[in-house]
Design a protein around this motif. Sequence first.
Motif, PDB file in Angstrom:
ATOM      1  N   ILE A   8       0.789  -1.037   0.091  1.00 43.79           N
ATOM      2  CA  ILE A   8      -0.071  -0.077  -0.024  1.00 43.79           C
ATOM      3  C   ILE A   8       1.016   1.271   0.013  1.00 43.79           C
ATOM      4  N   THR A   9       2.006   1.147   0.743  1.00 47.15           N
ATOM      5  CA  THR A   9       2.834   2.269   1.051  1.00 47.15           C
ATOM      6  C   THR A   9       3.419   2.524  -0.587  1.00 47.15           C
ATOM      7  N   LYS A  10       4.009   1.530  -1.150  1.00 47.85           N
ATOM      8  CA  LYS A  10       4.599   1.578  -2.436  1.00 47.85           C
ATOM      9  C   LYS A  10       3.578   2.174  -3.405  1.00 47.85           C
ATOM     10  N   LEU A  11       2.301   1.597  -3.559  1.00 43.64           N
ATOM     11  CA  LEU A  11       1.476   1.950  -4.481  1.00 43.64           C
ATOM     12  C   LEU A  11       1.094   3.349  -4.315  1.00 43.64           C
ATOM     13  N   THR A  12       0.897   4.016  -3.089  1.00 46.65           N
ATOM     14  CA  THR A  12       0.507   5.279  -2.825  1.00 46.65           C
ATOM     15  C   THR A  12       1.576   6.168  -3.110  1.00 46.65           C
ATOM     16  N   ALA A  13       3.020   5.634  -2.893  1.00 45.17           N
ATOM     17  CA  ALA A  13       4.031   6.919  -3.544  1.00 45.17           C
ATOM     18  C   ALA A  13       3.949   6.616  -5.029  1.00 45.17           C
ATOM     19  N   ALA A  14       3.602   5.521  -5.853  1.00 50.73           N
ATOM     20  CA  ALA A  14       3.717   5.570  -7.189  1.00 50.73           C
ATOM     21  C   ALA A  14       2.483   6.411  -7.679  1.00 50.73           C
ATOM     22  N   LEU A  15       1.467   6.318  -6.714  1.00 52.93           N
ATOM     23  CA  LEU A  15       0.420   7.191  -7.147  1.00 52.93           C
ATOM     24  C   LEU A  15       0.700   8.508  -7.109  1.00 52.93           C
ATOM     25  N   VAL A  16       1.185   9.086  -6.096  1.00 50.04           N
ATOM     26  CA  VAL A  16       1.638  10.243  -5.602  1.00 50.04           C
ATOM     27  C   VAL A  16       2.502  10.940  -6.718  1.00 50.04           C
ATOM     28  N   GLU A  17       3.715  10.149  -7.195  1.00 43.00           N
ATOM     29  CA  GLU A  17       4.596  10.161  -8.315  1.00 43.00           C
ATOM     30  C   GLU A  17       3.915  10.463  -9.522  1.00 43.00           C
ATOM     31  N   SER A  18       3.030   9.696  -9.983  1.00 40.85           N
ATOM     32  CA  SER A  18       2.321   9.811 -11.079  1.00 40.85           C
ATOM     33  C   SER A  18       1.515  10.879 -11.209  1.00 40.85           C
ATOM     34  N   GLU A  19       0.757  11.383 -10.206  1.00 38.46           N
ATOM     35  CA  GLU A  19      -0.117  12.573 -10.137  1.00 38.46           C
ATOM     36  C   GLU A  19       1.028  13.871 -10.129  1.00 38.46           C
ATOM     37  N   ARG A  20       2.374  13.976  -9.635  1.00 37.61           N
ATOM     38  CA  ARG A  20       3.059  14.644  -9.786  1.00 37.61           C
ATOM     39  C   ARG A  20       3.431  14.809 -10.922  1.00 37.61           C
ATOM     40  N   LYS A  21       4.013  13.937 -11.812  1.00 38.88           N
ATOM     41  CA  LYS A  21       4.428  13.974 -13.159  1.00 38.88           C
ATOM     42  C   LYS A  21       3.304  14.563 -14.088  1.00 38.88           C
ATOM     43  N   ARG A  22       2.281  14.181 -13.908  1.00 41.95           N
ATOM     44  CA  ARG A  22       0.616  14.493 -14.721  1.00 41.95           C
ATOM     45  C   ARG A  22       0.672  16.223 -14.427  1.00 41.95           C
ATOM     46  N   VAL A  23       0.777  16.682 -13.295  1.00 42.18           N
ATOM     47  CA  VAL A  23       0.694  18.080 -12.927  1.00 42.18           C
ATOM     48  C   VAL A  23       1.995  18.811 -13.766  1.00 42.18           C
ATOM     49  N   ALA A  24       3.143  18.301 -13.642  1.00 42.05           N
ATOM     50  CA  ALA A  24       4.136  18.985 -14.229  1.00 42.05           C
ATOM     51  C   ALA A  24       3.909  18.914 -15.628  1.00 42.05           C
ATOM     52  N   GLU A  25       3.541  17.766 -16.446  1.00 42.90           N
ATOM     53  CA  GLU A  25       3.221  17.695 -17.647  1.00 42.90           C
ATOM     54  C   GLU A  25       2.116  18.762 -18.126  1.00 42.90           C
ATOM     55  N   GLN A  26       1.110  18.801 -17.425  1.00 48.36           N
ATOM     56  CA  GLN A  26      -0.102  19.924 -17.711  1.00 48.36           C
ATOM     57  C   GLN A  26       0.527  21.277 -17.654  1.00 48.36           C
ATOM     58  N   GLN A  27       1.416  21.573 -16.640  1.00 47.33           N
ATOM     59  CA  GLN A  27       1.922  22.868 -16.495  1.00 47.33           C
ATOM     60  C   GLN A  27       2.854  23.250 -17.657  1.00 47.33           C
ATOM     61  N   SER A  28       3.792  22.325 -18.024  1.00 50.87           N
ATOM     62  CA  SER A  28       4.657  22.335 -19.391  1.00 50.87           C
ATOM     63  C   SER A  28       3.563  22.886 -20.527  1.00 50.87           C
ATOM     64  N   MET A  29       2.638  21.934 -20.665  1.00 46.58           N
ATOM     65  CA  MET A  29       1.682  22.213 -21.688  1.00 46.58           C
ATOM     66  C   MET A  29       1.204  23.442 -21.742  1.00 46.58           C
ATOM     67  N   SER A  30       0.753  23.739 -20.553  1.00 46.20           N
ATOM     68  CA  SER A  30       0.031  24.931 -20.480  1.00 46.20           C
ATOM     69  C   SER A  30       0.971  26.257 -21.065  1.00 46.20           C
ATOM     70  N   GLU A  31       2.400  26.133 -20.564  1.00 46.34           N
ATOM     71  CA  GLU A  31       3.399  27.043 -20.562  1.00 46.34           C
ATOM     72  C   GLU A  31       3.630  27.099 -22.296  1.00 46.34           C
ATOM     73  N   THR A  32       3.703  25.884 -22.970  1.00 47.82           N
ATOM     74  CA  THR A  32       3.801  25.645 -24.321  1.00 47.82           C
ATOM     75  C   THR A  32       2.672  26.442 -25.108  1.00 47.82           C
ATOM     76  N   ILE A  33       1.452  26.228 -24.709  1.00 47.20           N
ATOM     77  CA  ILE A  33       0.307  26.699 -25.321  1.00 47.20           C
ATOM     78  C   ILE A  33       0.360  28.485 -25.052  1.00 47.20           C
ATOM     79  N   GLN A  34       0.579  28.633 -24.161  1.00 47.45           N
ATOM     80  CA  GLN A  34       0.993  30.136 -24.017  1.00 47.45           C
ATOM     81  C   GLN A  34       1.906  30.862 -24.521  1.00 47.45           C
ATOM     82  N   GLN A  35       3.018  30.237 -25.022  1.00 51.17           N
ATOM     83  CA  GLN A  35       4.239  30.453 -26.020  1.00 51.17           C
ATOM     84  C   GLN A  35       3.511  30.566 -27.252  1.00 51.17           C
TER      85      GLN A  35
END
Length: 71
Positions: A8-35
């Motif tokens: 459960i700890t490992k899966l939770t950590a993987a989920l948190v990391e996955s969400e962090r990556k998703r948010v980072a990709e979304q932010q990057s995409m928003s910046e690209t769209i703005q440019q």
Amino acid sequence: MAAMSDQITKLTAALVESERKRVAEQQSMSETIQQIKEQVMNLARRPTTSAPDDTDDKSDEDNYVDLHSLV
């Protein structure tokens, strides 16, 4: 029980990391769209360089040599 808790700890950590990556990709995409939007707006503001306006009253035929008149 400890093994399940570890999983459960490992899966939770993987989920948190996955969400962090998703948010980072979304932010990057928003910046690209703005440019891209800024570049499009800059292009829209730029004066266009088009062919000179043919505003004289002569017809386009005047721009060509009549081969029959040369004979």
